[in-house]
Design an enzyme around this catalytic site. Structure first.
Site, PDB file in Angstrom:
ATOM      1  N   CYS A  79       0.836  -1.196   0.000  1.00  0.00           N
ATOM      2  CA  CYS A  79       0.000   0.000   0.000  1.00  0.00           C
ATOM      3  C   CYS A  79       0.878   1.256   0.000  1.00  0.00           C
ATOM      4  O   CYS A  79       1.464   1.574  -1.029  1.00  0.00           O
ATOM      5  CB  CYS A  79      -1.003  -0.044   1.153  1.00  0.00           C
ATOM      6  N   HIS A 172      -3.990  -4.849   0.295  1.00  0.00           N
ATOM      7  CA  HIS A 172      -3.565  -5.433   1.574  1.00  0.00           C
ATOM      8  C   HIS A 172      -3.686  -6.954   1.543  1.00  0.00           C
ATOM      9  O   HIS A 172      -4.756  -7.501   1.830  1.00  0.00           O
ATOM     10  CB  HIS A 172      -4.422  -4.875   2.714  1.00  0.00           C
ATOM     11  N   GLU A 174      -2.630  -8.891   3.691  1.00  0.00           N
ATOM     12  CA  GLU A 174      -2.791  -9.328   5.079  1.00  0.00           C
ATOM     13  C   GLU A 174      -4.216  -9.133   5.601  1.00  0.00           C
ATOM     14  O   GLU A 174      -4.505  -9.482   6.746  1.00  0.00           O
ATOM     15  CB  GLU A 174      -1.790  -8.592   5.976  1.00  0.00           C
TER      16      GLU A 174
END
EC number: 2.6.1.85
Length: 191
Positions: A79, A172, A174
């Protein structure tokens, strides 16, 4: 050891957790608590630049670390870290066409680098209002992933340096809503 530079983002420890689950030894340092010499002393084998709430200009050591360690160790930008990677090599960071905070998108990719073996299209979670401006991305990078609007390439979602072990993802991996996030991060660790 993997050094994760924290740009004061709530997702930093999600990245930490994912990398630990993949067997990495991870050290987290805030972007304003270390210098390049500190990073050299830590001697990481991988460097990850985290997301964050600002632009690369306010991301502490992030851009300088990318410039200094490019070609010396593998670097992944997530990001804001992706934007910092592009900016470190001359790309412009601009406002995105649409603010994407906590929204999922199906992106397309080339199946190389961190995208090796992943589904295409791939559903990912996006939290950003800025992107790399496509026509300013230097030729040393290839666009490895992108969003689409009405079937046409829209905004850059992934970049990869053509000669150095440098990759960035605008989304993202994650996030729990991103598909195959562990595999993407494992691809970075095991290039």
């Amino acid at each position: 050891m993997l050094l994760l530079i924290d740009n004061y983002d709530s997702f930093t420890y999600n990245l930490y957790q994912y990398f630990c689950e993949l067997g990495a030894e991870v050290v987290v340092k805030r972007n304003d608590e270390l210098q390049l010499t500190d990073i050299e002393r830590l001697a990481p084998q991988h460097l990850v630049i985290s997301p964050g709430p600002c632009t690369p200009n306010e991301a502490g050591i992030s851009v300088a670390a990318i410039r200094h360690f490019a070609g010396k160790l593998p670097i992944l930008g997530v990001c804001l870290g992706h934007q910092a990677l592009g900016q470190a090599f001359g790309a412009e960071v601009v406002r995105a066409r649409a603010v994407m905070h906590g929204k999922t998108s199906a992106i397309r990719h080339l199946g190389v680098g961190v995208f090796r073996g992943l589904s295409d299209p791939l559903t990912v979670t996006r939290y950003h209002s800025l992107v790399l401006k496509a026509d300013t991305l230097p030729d040393c990078f290839e666009v490895t992933a992108w969003s689409e609007r009405d079937g046409v390439r829209d905004e850059i979602m992934g970049i990869r340096h053509r000669a150095l072990a440098l990759e960035g993802v605008q989304f993202h991996p994650e996030s729990v809503l991103s598909e195959q996030g562990h595999q993407l991060l494992d691809n970075f660790l095991n290039r």
